[in-house]
Design a protein around this motif. Structure first.
Motif, PDB file in Angstrom:
ATOM      1  N   HIS A  80      95.852 -31.479 -43.238  1.00 56.34           N
ATOM      2  CA  HIS A  80      95.496 -30.086 -42.917  1.00 56.34           C
ATOM      3  C   HIS A  80      96.513 -29.515 -41.923  1.00 56.34           C
ATOM      4  CE1 HIS A  80      92.948 -26.562 -42.386  1.00 56.34           C
ATOM      5  NE2 HIS A  80      93.268 -26.637 -41.105  1.00 56.34           N
ATOM      6  N   HIS A  82      99.132 -25.728 -41.270  1.00 50.27           N
ATOM      7  CA  HIS A  82      99.438 -24.355 -41.690  1.00 50.27           C
ATOM      8  C   HIS A  82     100.937 -24.116 -41.534  1.00 50.27           C
ATOM      9  CE1 HIS A  82      95.115 -22.908 -41.283  1.00 50.27           C
ATOM     10  NE2 HIS A  82      95.078 -24.040 -40.586  1.00 50.27           N
ATOM     11  N   HIS A 235      88.113 -24.503 -43.912  1.00 47.49           N
ATOM     12  CA  HIS A 235      87.668 -24.943 -42.585  1.00 47.49           C
ATOM     13  C   HIS A 235      86.150 -24.918 -42.551  1.00 47.49           C
ATOM     14  CE1 HIS A 235      91.690 -23.124 -41.816  1.00 47.49           C
ATOM     15  NE2 HIS A 235      91.800 -24.031 -40.857  1.00 47.49           N
ATOM     16  N   HIS A 274      87.930 -30.101 -39.763  1.00 50.89           N
ATOM     17  CA  HIS A 274      87.098 -30.091 -38.538  1.00 50.89           C
ATOM     18  C   HIS A 274      85.716 -30.714 -38.717  1.00 50.89           C
ATOM     19  CE1 HIS A 274      90.443 -27.910 -36.920  1.00 50.89           C
ATOM     20  NE2 HIS A 274      90.289 -26.957 -37.816  1.00 50.89           N
ATOM     21  N   ASP A 325      96.676 -29.867 -37.997  1.00 51.19           N
ATOM     22  CA  ASP A 325      96.225 -28.470 -37.871  1.00 51.19           C
ATOM     23  C   ASP A 325      97.175 -27.626 -37.019  1.00 51.19           C
ATOM     24  OD1 ASP A 325      94.644 -26.254 -38.382  1.00 51.19           O
ATOM     25  OD2 ASP A 325      93.338 -26.607 -36.663  1.00 51.19           O
TER      26      ASP A 325
HETATM   27 ZN    ZN Z   1      93.425 -25.099 -39.823  1.00 49.09          ZN
END
Ligand code: ZN
Ligand code: GUN
Length: 437
Positions: A80, A82, A235, A274, A325
């Motif tokens: 995960h 971005h 998420h 998460h 993340d």
């Molecule tokens: Zn994220």
């Protein structure tokens, strides 16, 4: 020298301390038989695939690289992350919802420009390779061009990449919203052109429940139901304010996770980041559907989101991988992520072994993504996504390493003290993609 486009040599042998896993280590067990540590062994790679490992020198028929005294691991899998958020990493003073508005959405807006998307995708994947991450599940932006750019850049590097254009049709600024009809069209076109091409796969990418209307969530669920080979990423239950907002937006849902379950977004190829504020019923739903949690400890600490209950997830039969993340997380380094993971568990009164951490970033991630026949370990016939690391860089780490008494102490000190500066080389399917300058 970074990002070499050289092809894999026909026969490559790498010598070092080979460390991988044959199964999932038990929580908090330091002498675990699932750990396969083969000191001073040669890893044999033919035409980009691992064909074996042995103590003896394989001889002149092989291009040999002797890294004796170094650590050799399967390339890390970041489940995960971005890509456009490299531009907002380390932004001061906000919890999740403020942070999205203040820093993240403005940065993502720039990716409407195909040239920004193209340059950003290459820079991001080269940064992953320079941190020892050879595969990833990635969020680009809402813009179709940003997904196209990532797919193309990953194909050029031979990397396993799972991504998809971000879906968000409300609660986002102008220039960052799509609509159901256009979004569906864009997804279908991206799927047709990239899903299953080389090592690429499409993920139906729901940013999070608040930024999609119920109609868009239903469309995303329908895409998943129509093709079980698609991934899904989103998420869930990251931050308390976010959870309260979701409860207001979806009053009929039993929980945040239930918003996704009702529309068919939870399945064995679903990756949910998460999952801090889940209850027992949610954990049972995850176990039943096979959806897995990407644990992002650096982000959870940085954004003050909360402390993930890792052993609770395992006890409920939920699979857990480790993820950076970035840019909520503060580093692309898996070691730094895992070192933060240890601290999160400490705050919960738990102890995370180096084995649990490293497994969650290699074999555990591969299994959670259904990719264990391709990557994540040194078993024969897998593609040789492999990284070579220094056990220690600098006098502090060297001194500490010299005093370690067993394999777990050594691996734990490495996980806690090392970072991308320890990386010597990254190979993707046997081809050199990064070498330390
Ligand atoms: Zn994220
Ligand atoms: N929730 C929705 N979007 C995001 C994001 O970009 N980062 C994190 N950490 N959480 C999110």
């Amino acid at each position: 020298m970074t990002n070499q486009r050289s092809a894999a040599p026909a026969r490559l042998a790498l010598k070092g301390d080979l460390l991988d896993f044959t199964a999932a280590p038990q929580w908090a067990r330091v002498d675990d038989p699932a750990v396969r540590l083969r000191p001073d062994h040669w890893l044999l790679i033919e035409h980009g695939r691992i064909v074996g490992a042995q103590a003896d020198d394989p001889g002149d028929g092989w291009a040999r690289e002797d890294h004796a005294g170094r650590l050799i691991l399967p390339g890390f899998v970041d489940t995960h992350v971005h890509s456009p958020q490299l531009d907002v990493i380390a932004s001061y003073g906000a919890e999740l919802l403020d942070w999205l508005e203040t820093y993240t959405f403005p940065a993502e807006g720039r990716y409407a420009d195909p040239e920004v998307a193209r340059v950003g995708a290459g820079r991001f994947l080269d940064a992953l390779l320079a941190h020892g991450t050879t595969s990833a599940v990635v969020y680009p932006t809402v813009h179709k061009v940003s997904a196209d750019a990532l797919f193309d850049a990953a194909a050029e590097r031979g990397m396993r990449l799972i991504t998809g254009k971000v879906l968000m049709d409300r609660h986002a600024p102008d220039g960052l919203r799509d609509d159901v009809v256009q979004a569906e069209r864009d997804c279908l076109d991206l799927i047709a052109r990239h899903h299953g091409r080389e090592r690429l796969a499409y993920a139906v990418t729901v940013r999070f429940a608040p930024t999609s209307t119920p109609e868009q969530l239903a469309m995303a669920g329908a895409l998943c139901r129509a093709d079980a080979s698609l991934y899904m990423q989103t998420h869930v239950a990251e931050n308390r304010g976010e959870v309260e907002w979701v409860a207001k937006l979806f009053p009929d849902a039993r929980s945040y996770l239930d918003v996704y379950d009702r529309v068919g977004l939870l399945h064995p190829r679903a990756v949910l980041a998460h999952g801090i504020w889940l209850d027992d019923t949610d954990r049972r739903v995850l176990a039943r559907t096979g959806a897995h949690l990407a644990h992002c400890p650096s982000s959870n600490l940085f954004l003050g989101s909360g402390l993930f209950d890792w052993p609770g997830a395992l006890a409920a039969g939920v699979r857990v991988s480790a993820a950076s993340d970035v840019g909520g997380g503060t580093s692309l380094s898996t070691q730094r992520t895992l070192a933060d993971g240890y601290k999160v568990q400490s705050l919960n009164g738990q102890r995370m072994t180096a084995w649990s951490g490293l497994h969650a970033a290699t074999l555990g991630a591969a299994q959670a993504l259904g990719l264990e026949r391709e990557l994540g370990h040194f078993g024969a016939a897998t593609l040789a996504d492999v990284c070579v690391w220094d056990w220690a860089v600098g006098p502090v780490a060297e001194g500490r390493m010299a005093l370690t008494r067993d394999a777990h102490e050594r691996a734990f000190a490495w996980m806690t003290l090392s970072d991308e500066r320890n990386l010597v080389a990254s190979y993707v399917a046997g081809a050199l993609r990064y070498r330390r300058p």
